[in-house]
Design an enzyme around this catalytic site. Sequence first.
Site, PDB file in Angstrom:
ATOM      1  N   ASP A  76      -4.217  -5.833   4.891  1.00 53.44           N
ATOM      2  CA  ASP A  76      -5.437  -6.809   5.617  1.00 53.44           C
ATOM      3  C   ASP A  76      -5.395  -8.113   5.138  1.00 53.44           C
ATOM      4  O   ASP A  76      -5.594  -8.963   5.771  1.00 53.44           O
ATOM      5  CB  ASP A  76      -6.726  -6.088   5.115  1.00 53.44           C
ATOM      6  N   LYS A 121     -11.071  -2.385  18.058  1.00 55.29           N
ATOM      7  CA  LYS A 121      -9.583  -2.713  18.467  1.00 55.29           C
ATOM      8  C   LYS A 121      -9.392  -2.641  20.153  1.00 55.29           C
ATOM      9  O   LYS A 121      -8.308  -3.392  20.633  1.00 55.29           O
ATOM     10  CB  LYS A 121      -8.577  -1.845  17.917  1.00 55.29           C
ATOM     11  N   PRO A 181      -3.369 -11.409  10.463  1.00 53.53           N
ATOM     12  CA  PRO A 181      -3.738 -11.254  12.108  1.00 53.53           C
ATOM     13  C   PRO A 181      -3.803  -9.711  12.429  1.00 53.53           C
ATOM     14  O   PRO A 181      -3.027  -8.980  11.630  1.00 53.53           O
ATOM     15  CB  PRO A 181      -2.807 -11.883  12.765  1.00 53.53           C
ATOM     16  N   ASP A 182      -4.465  -9.032  13.085  1.00 57.18           N
ATOM     17  CA  ASP A 182      -4.779  -7.904  13.464  1.00 57.18           C
ATOM     18  C   ASP A 182      -3.505  -7.667  14.794  1.00 57.18           C
ATOM     19  O   ASP A 182      -4.022  -8.053  15.875  1.00 57.18           O
ATOM     20  CB  ASP A 182      -6.067  -7.245  13.880  1.00 57.18           C
ATOM     21  N   ILE A 183      -2.523  -7.112  14.236  1.00 54.42           N
ATOM     22  CA  ILE A 183      -1.592  -6.954  15.562  1.00 54.42           C
ATOM     23  C   ILE A 183      -1.959  -6.021  16.463  1.00 54.42           C
ATOM     24  O   ILE A 183      -1.618  -6.304  17.848  1.00 54.42           O
ATOM     25  CB  ILE A 183      -0.098  -6.192  14.497  1.00 54.42           C
ATOM     26  N   ASN A 231       1.009  -1.319   0.104  1.00 55.29           N
ATOM     27  CA  ASN A 231       0.092  -0.100   0.013  1.00 55.29           C
ATOM     28  C   ASN A 231       0.862   1.175  -0.231  1.00 55.29           C
ATOM     29  O   ASN A 231       1.951   1.183  -0.087  1.00 55.29           O
ATOM     30  CB  ASN A 231      -0.934   0.147   1.291  1.00 55.29           C
ATOM     31  N   LYS A 274       7.833 -17.116 -10.833  1.00 52.39           N
ATOM     32  CA  LYS A 274       7.238 -15.866 -11.295  1.00 52.39           C
ATOM     33  C   LYS A 274       5.966 -16.538 -12.214  1.00 52.39           C
ATOM     34  O   LYS A 274       6.200 -17.316 -13.173  1.00 52.39           O
ATOM     35  CB  LYS A 274       8.184 -14.955 -12.247  1.00 52.39           C
ATOM     36  N   PHE A 332      -3.877   3.916  14.640  1.00 53.52           N
ATOM     37  CA  PHE A 332      -4.090   4.792  13.545  1.00 53.52           C
ATOM     38  C   PHE A 332      -5.232   4.190  12.739  1.00 53.52           C
ATOM     39  O   PHE A 332      -5.492   3.271  12.456  1.00 53.52           O
ATOM     40  CB  PHE A 332      -2.720   5.161  12.921  1.00 53.52           C
TER      41      PHE A 332
HETATM   42  O1  C5P Z   1      -7.982  -2.438  11.040  1.00 51.15           O
HETATM   43  P1  C5P Z   1      -7.445  -1.229  10.329  1.00 51.15           P
HETATM   44  O2  C5P Z   1      -6.626  -1.202   9.394  1.00 51.15           O
HETATM   45  O3  C5P Z   1      -8.714  -0.118   9.936  1.00 51.15           O
HETATM   46  O4  C5P Z   1      -7.050  -0.341  11.764  1.00 51.15           O
HETATM   47  C1  C5P Z   1      -5.742   0.332  11.540  1.00 51.15           C
HETATM   48  C2  C5P Z   1      -5.015   0.387  12.870  1.00 51.15           C
HETATM   49  O5  C5P Z   1      -4.605  -1.249  13.364  1.00 51.15           O
HETATM   50  C3  C5P Z   1      -3.448   0.875  12.488  1.00 51.15           C
HETATM   51  O6  C5P Z   1      -2.930   1.336  13.744  1.00 51.15           O
HETATM   52  C4  C5P Z   1      -2.554  -0.358  12.177  1.00 51.15           C
HETATM   53  O7  C5P Z   1      -1.296  -0.258  12.380  1.00 51.15           O
HETATM   54  C5  C5P Z   1      -3.523  -1.442  12.988  1.00 51.15           C
HETATM   55  N1  C5P Z   1      -3.395  -2.553  12.268  1.00 51.15           N
HETATM   56  C6  C5P Z   1      -2.403  -3.575  12.955  1.00 51.15           C
HETATM   57  N2  C5P Z   1      -2.765  -5.037  12.094  1.00 51.15           N
HETATM   58  C7  C5P Z   1      -3.457  -5.209  10.866  1.00 51.15           C
HETATM   59  C8  C5P Z   1      -4.214  -4.246  10.519  1.00 51.15           C
HETATM   60  C9  C5P Z   1      -4.124  -2.911  11.215  1.00 51.15           C
HETATM   61  O8  C5P Z   1      -2.116  -3.500  13.824  1.00 51.15           O
HETATM   62  N3  C5P Z   1      -3.435  -6.419  10.617  1.00 51.15           N
END
Ligand code: C5P
Length: 409
Positions: free
Chosen positions: A285, A353, A317-319, A216, A295, A335
């Site tokens: 995501d 979150k 995974p959502d860190i 991104n 390739k 953020f």
């Molecule tokens: O879930 P979303 O992308 O909308 O939320 C953004 C926030 O979550 C940011 O602080 C980003 O660093 C964190 N994030 C994360 N792991 C992910 C997706 C987003 O830590 N997989």
Amino acid sequence: MSESTQLAGKHVLLGLSGGIACYKSAELVRLLIKAGATVQVMMSEAAEAFITPVTMQALSNQPVLMSQWDAREPNNMAHINATRRADVMLVAPASADFIAKLVQGRADDLLSLTALARPAERCPLLVAPAMNREMWAHPATQRNIAQLRADGAVVLGPGNGDQACGEIGDGRMLEAAELRDELIAFFQPKLLAGKQLLITAGPTFEPIDPVRGLTNRSSGKMGFAIARAAAEAGAEVTLVAGPVHLATPRGVRRVDVQTALQMYDAVLPRAAAHDVFIATAAVADWRPAQINEHKIKKDGSSASASAAPSFELTENPDILAAVAALADRPFCVGFAAESRDLLKHAREKLLRKGVPLIVGNLGPATFGRDDNALLLVDAQGQRELLHNDKLSLARELIREIATRLHDKP
Ligand code: C5P
């Protein structure tokens, strides 16, 4: 705050003792003045063997002070006047001999006399050693450096690398830009002294095959500015960075990663040992469910003949949410980069979150730029940090976080 105002109103007394690194001090004067400082140069006799006072006067726009017998000072007390006017005394380069003199409290030339006569509370002493690696490593020098620190001086560096003598090792004076940044950091309030901060920054890169991937537009600039501001505020900072081409802020420990899974693996085991976790990274995501070993070719050799390849995605995974769910979690800041309805999305994220603070910004308006505007959203309400350069915003955010840590029960 622009680059030209970082040291606005600061008066620097720059002392040069003898050493090849004097050539870097000429550039340092330029950089300090460019950052808004005024600079009074003072040189030892040995320094004059390496660079002329003419050069230093021309760059600093002030006559150079060289002798304790200089009759130009109306009261004939250059050693008193110079430090009463200064916000800081920086000796760069500081030779091994000059450091030894400082430690002994000797005062047989203007530079050492001035350092001794300095009102320590009002005019702190910063010292940038510059010498051959054997001189630096010598027990006498190491003893002197320890004593110098114990006496209240701040030692900047030295750096490591090629030396003028042809040897390689510790003892190089820091570069002019590094010394300028150290000085800027020195003047920042130490709001996070003793705190440990963990920060993610930049994009992640999710490989599709050996040459392609999903990523991104995050440049990492906001996260790196926050890491710098936190280090300037006295915190110990670990920065987990996705693939970006940005210099590591001074004093920051950096861990480089590529993918969201690597970022997760770098963050989760470290998180509980930190006081604050700031998730600025734009984590992908989704990632391709499978990475092609070779390739994917347009001729259809790896995919079904002639059709565009398709690939399955799987969620990363959502860190941030994972850190926020830890029993001994740090204070978590997330953020939200949105393209519209910033407040609404930020508020949703706060709940989803489970974090105490979300920082919203409009992604397309800030990607890759040096400026931004932030919206701080927490359970109590919201606050705008108006449009500014990213470092100034980062410093404001650090102030906000420090206040919240302080107020935490
Ligand atoms: O879930 P979303 O992308 O909308 O939320 C953004 C926030 O979550 C940011 O602080 C980003 O660093 C964190 N994030 C994360 N792991 C992910 C997706 C987003 O830590 N997989």
